[in-house]
Design an enzyme around this catalytic site. Structure first.
Site, PDB file in Angstrom:
ATOM      1  N   ARG A  71      -6.468 -30.524   6.615  1.00  0.00           N
ATOM      2  CA  ARG A  71      -5.338 -30.625   5.688  1.00  0.00           C
ATOM      3  C   ARG A  71      -4.803 -29.232   5.405  1.00  0.00           C
ATOM      4  NH1 ARG A  71      -5.870 -33.176  -0.277  1.00  0.00           N
ATOM      5  NH2 ARG A  71      -6.442 -31.035  -0.809  1.00  0.00           N
ATOM      6  N   SER A 122      -4.409 -42.959   0.760  1.00  0.00           N
ATOM      7  CA  SER A 122      -4.654 -42.549  -0.625  1.00  0.00           C
ATOM      8  C   SER A 122      -4.136 -43.624  -1.574  1.00  0.00           C
ATOM      9  CB  SER A 122      -3.943 -41.228  -0.920  1.00  0.00           C
ATOM     10  OG  SER A 122      -4.470 -40.188  -0.139  1.00  0.00           O
ATOM     11  N   LYS A 158      -3.551 -29.594  -4.200  1.00  0.00           N
ATOM     12  CA  LYS A 158      -2.335 -30.234  -3.696  1.00  0.00           C
ATOM     13  C   LYS A 158      -1.199 -29.956  -4.667  1.00  0.00           C
ATOM     14  CE  LYS A 158      -2.045 -34.209  -1.773  1.00  0.00           C
ATOM     15  NZ  LYS A 158      -2.058 -35.687  -1.599  1.00  0.00           N
TER      16      LYS A 158
END
Length: 215
Positions: free
Chosen positions: A43, A112, A141
């Site tokens: 990620r 998610s 994030k």
């Protein structure tokens, strides 16, 4: 070898170059895999596609050698190009059935979720596993939703048969409590990639998680 799902292993590690203390991806990923981490998600939100492709090819080689599951966050095209075991998407990405049309029947699709309604929809859409969170506030994030706390985690543990991974602000000091609420697999980012001694931190996290599960 079949891909490893959350619940079949305890730690789900995510990469983040900004938190890795300047160490190369190969060093960080190698330390995680050597410490027994068996699910690794790539990620990186700030790299160009070419660099992500190069790094994912590296991680595919490392995870294959270690017998670990390799997941790519968001980028379905890159996951397909490198032969990843899975792709993880969010609520605002392509719908699960459309992703399935692209990746075929064998690649894992993780989604998610932040509410019971989203969890049920994920099951009905054919997701292979769901992310549950964020449990706590997190700064890894930029587009993160508000923390869901333990209420949603408790609900998923009681009502959803799909494998799931708890995520969001989980650290060594709180993972025992997260595990105590039914999370048999937990995702961690800064706690692992930001540790100076990654193997020691993995062991500390594992020990704390086992204590929570044994309560």
């Amino acid at each position: 070898m079949p891909a490893i799902l959350p619940g079949q292993t305890d730690i789900y590690a995510l990469t983040d170059s900004r938190l890795s203390l300047g160490r190369p991806l190969a060093v960080v990923a190698g330390a995680l895999l050597d410490a027994g981490v068996r699910i690794l998600q790539y990620r990186e939100k700030h790299f160009k596609a070419g660099k992500m492709l190069e790094e994912c090819r590296l991680l595919r080689r490392l995870t294959e050698k270690a017998g670990a599951c390799f997941i790519v966050n968001d980028h379905i095209d890159i996951a397909m190009l490198v032969g990843a075991d899975g792709v993880h998407i969010g609520q605002e990405d392509l719908p699960v059935p459309e992703v399935r049309r692209l990746v075929g029947p064998d690649m894992l699709i993780g989604l998610s979720t932040h509410s019971p309604e989203q969890a049920v929809a994920a099951v009905n859409a054919g997701a292979d596993y769901i992310g549950v969170g964020p449990i706590f506030a997190t700064r890894t994030k930029e587009d993160v939703v508000d923390p869901v706390g333990y209420g949603y985690l408790d609900w998923v543990a009681r009502n959803i048969d799909l494998p799931f991974v708890a995520i969001g602000g989980i650290k060594a000091h709180n993972i025992a409590e997260v595990a105590g609420h039914g999370a048999r697999c937990c995702a961690l980012v800064s706690e692992l990639v930001g540790a100076r001694d990654i193997p020691a931190r993995v062991e500390a996290v594992r020990t704390a998680m086992r204590e929570g599960l044994d309560r």
